[in-house]
Design a protein around this motif. Sequence first.
Motif, PDB file in Angstrom:
ATOM      1  N   MET A 179       0.736  -1.266   0.031  1.00  0.00           N
ATOM      2  CA  MET A 179      -0.306   0.200  -0.147  1.00  0.00           C
ATOM      3  C   MET A 179       0.800   1.454  -0.102  1.00  0.00           C
ATOM      4  O   MET A 179       1.844   1.039   0.818  1.00  0.00           O
ATOM      5  CB  MET A 179      -0.553  -0.221   1.442  1.00  0.00           C
ATOM      6  CG  MET A 179      -1.394  -1.432   1.338  1.00  0.00           C
ATOM      7  SD  MET A 179      -2.988  -1.290  -0.054  1.00  0.00           S
ATOM      8  CE  MET A 179      -4.460  -1.539   0.333  1.00  0.00           C
ATOM      9  N   TYR A 180       0.262   2.119  -0.632  1.00  0.00           N
ATOM     10  CA  TYR A 180       1.441   3.838  -1.001  1.00  0.00           C
ATOM     11  C   TYR A 180       0.399   5.218  -0.765  1.00  0.00           C
ATOM     12  O   TYR A 180      -0.632   4.290  -1.092  1.00  0.00           O
ATOM     13  CB  TYR A 180       1.855   3.061  -2.458  1.00  0.00           C
ATOM     14  CG  TYR A 180       2.359   2.510  -2.756  1.00  0.00           C
ATOM     15  CD1 TYR A 180       4.080   2.482  -2.695  1.00  0.00           C
ATOM     16  CD2 TYR A 180       1.403   1.224  -3.658  1.00  0.00           C
ATOM     17  CE1 TYR A 180       4.499   1.177  -2.771  1.00  0.00           C
ATOM     18  CE2 TYR A 180       1.787   0.129  -4.076  1.00  0.00           C
ATOM     19  CZ  TYR A 180       3.732   0.476  -3.692  1.00  0.00           C
ATOM     20  OH  TYR A 180       4.104  -0.744  -4.512  1.00  0.00           O
ATOM     21  N   THR A 181       0.886   5.717  -0.327  1.00  0.00           N
ATOM     22  CA  THR A 181       0.434   6.926   0.567  1.00  0.00           C
ATOM     23  C   THR A 181       0.052   7.609  -1.557  1.00  0.00           C
ATOM     24  O   THR A 181       0.966   7.641  -1.999  1.00  0.00           O
ATOM     25  CB  THR A 181       1.411   7.472   1.548  1.00  0.00           C
ATOM     26  OG1 THR A 181       2.532   8.167   0.713  1.00  0.00           O
ATOM     27  CG2 THR A 181       1.130   6.704   2.118  1.00  0.00           C
ATOM     28  N   VAL A 182      -0.326   9.064  -1.078  1.00  0.00           N
ATOM     29  CA  VAL A 182       0.071   9.708  -2.044  1.00  0.00           C
ATOM     30  C   VAL A 182       1.175  10.553  -2.326  1.00  0.00           C
ATOM     31  O   VAL A 182       1.831  10.256  -3.818  1.00  0.00           O
ATOM     32  CB  VAL A 182      -1.140  11.506  -1.557  1.00  0.00           C
ATOM     33  CG1 VAL A 182      -0.639  12.367  -2.583  1.00  0.00           C
ATOM     34  CG2 VAL A 182      -2.329  10.255  -2.254  1.00  0.00           C
ATOM     35  N   LYS A 183       2.302  10.660  -0.909  1.00  0.00           N
ATOM     36  CA  LYS A 183       3.015  11.560  -0.960  1.00  0.00           C
ATOM     37  C   LYS A 183       4.132   9.692  -1.722  1.00  0.00           C
ATOM     38  O   LYS A 183       5.109   9.981  -2.996  1.00  0.00           O
ATOM     39  CB  LYS A 183       4.159  11.022   0.339  1.00  0.00           C
ATOM     40  CG  LYS A 183       5.454  12.082  -0.016  1.00  0.00           C
ATOM     41  CD  LYS A 183       5.934  12.419   1.361  1.00  0.00           C
ATOM     42  CE  LYS A 183       7.578  12.686   1.471  1.00  0.00           C
ATOM     43  NZ  LYS A 183       7.857  12.731   2.479  1.00  0.00           N
ATOM     44  N   ASP A 184       3.717   8.723  -1.647  1.00  0.00           N
ATOM     45  CA  ASP A 184       5.043   7.316  -2.306  1.00  0.00           C
ATOM     46  C   ASP A 184       4.783   7.221  -3.694  1.00  0.00           C
ATOM     47  O   ASP A 184       5.411   7.236  -4.463  1.00  0.00           O
ATOM     48  CB  ASP A 184       4.361   6.317  -1.535  1.00  0.00           C
ATOM     49  CG  ASP A 184       4.634   5.422  -0.052  1.00  0.00           C
ATOM     50  OD1 ASP A 184       5.562   6.775   0.692  1.00  0.00           O
ATOM     51  OD2 ASP A 184       3.733   5.530   0.857  1.00  0.00           O
ATOM     52  N   VAL A 185       3.368   7.022  -4.228  1.00  0.00           N
ATOM     53  CA  VAL A 185       3.113   7.275  -5.421  1.00  0.00           C
ATOM     54  C   VAL A 185       3.802   8.651  -6.144  1.00  0.00           C
ATOM     55  O   VAL A 185       4.132   8.910  -7.285  1.00  0.00           O
ATOM     56  CB  VAL A 185       1.489   7.325  -5.178  1.00  0.00           C
ATOM     57  CG1 VAL A 185       1.026   7.212  -7.384  1.00  0.00           C
ATOM     58  CG2 VAL A 185       0.980   5.895  -4.994  1.00  0.00           C
ATOM     59  N   ALA A 186       3.633   9.931  -5.398  1.00  0.00           N
ATOM     60  CA  ALA A 186       3.508  10.719  -6.460  1.00  0.00           C
ATOM     61  C   ALA A 186       5.720  10.869  -6.533  1.00  0.00           C
ATOM     62  O   ALA A 186       6.194  11.326  -8.370  1.00  0.00           O
ATOM     63  CB  ALA A 186       4.444  11.415  -5.415  1.00  0.00           C
ATOM     64  N   GLU A 187       6.065  10.623  -5.548  1.00  0.00           N
ATOM     65  CA  GLU A 187       7.664   9.874  -5.648  1.00  0.00           C
ATOM     66  C   GLU A 187       7.553   9.004  -6.821  1.00  0.00           C
ATOM     67  O   GLU A 187       9.034   8.678  -7.705  1.00  0.00           O
ATOM     68  CB  GLU A 187       8.319   8.973  -4.184  1.00  0.00           C
ATOM     69  CG  GLU A 187       8.394  11.029  -3.502  1.00  0.00           C
ATOM     70  CD  GLU A 187       8.693  10.182  -1.999  1.00  0.00           C
ATOM     71  OE1 GLU A 187       8.917   8.804  -2.144  1.00  0.00           O
ATOM     72  OE2 GLU A 187       9.143  11.213  -1.402  1.00  0.00           O
ATOM     73  N   ARG A 188       7.224   7.831  -6.675  1.00  0.00           N
ATOM     74  CA  ARG A 188       7.570   6.392  -7.378  1.00  0.00           C
ATOM     75  C   ARG A 188       6.722   6.390  -9.182  1.00  0.00           C
ATOM     76  O   ARG A 188       8.199   6.349 -10.309  1.00  0.00           O
ATOM     77  CB  ARG A 188       6.577   5.467  -6.980  1.00  0.00           C
ATOM     78  CG  ARG A 188       6.797   3.976  -8.248  1.00  0.00           C
ATOM     79  CD  ARG A 188       6.033   3.190  -7.395  1.00  0.00           C
ATOM     80  NE  ARG A 188       4.892   2.187  -7.997  1.00  0.00           N
ATOM     81  CZ  ARG A 188       4.811   0.604  -7.864  1.00  0.00           C
ATOM     82  NH1 ARG A 188       3.757   1.009  -7.059  1.00  0.00           N
ATOM     83  NH2 ARG A 188       4.811   0.069  -8.526  1.00  0.00           N
TER      84      ARG A 188
END
Length: 152
Positions: free
Chosen positions: A1-10
């Motif tokens: 599971m990812y947060t918005v921040k995680d997905v933004a970086e990815r």
Amino acid sequence: MYTVKDVAERLGMNPHTIRFYTDHDLIPGLKRDKNNVRIFDEDSVAWLLGVKNLRDSGMSLESIKSYIELCLIGDESLPERIEIVRQQRENIENQLIDLMRCAKYLDNKLALYQKLISGEISIDVTNPNQWDKNKNDDEAFDIRNQCSVNSL
């Protein structure tokens, strides 16, 4: 599971853009935790990547929304999805043609400037500030037209 921040970086995206897409219901099945924080799984990341690519192609949010709704219907909506993608592809082709015209215009400008630098010509006939000096000069008119985007 990812947060918005995680997905933004990815994905190399702005977190605000991701929130905008989720707020406009462009990510089917997006989950939220007990604090109402957006939580992305691999499926929602895949949807987001698809939305990003469609948006990067210049597709409108309305068309993306329609496309997503059709995807959720399944294979029976393939003809409609094909048409949406085909239309966007055609739009991109037209934009490329326009961009090639602009590139040709800039190439002509650069060639003209090289002639100015080399002394081959002495007046920038494409500069409106100098047009009065060439008012009746047919050659200057021809050069101006060659540097025009519309004449390409």
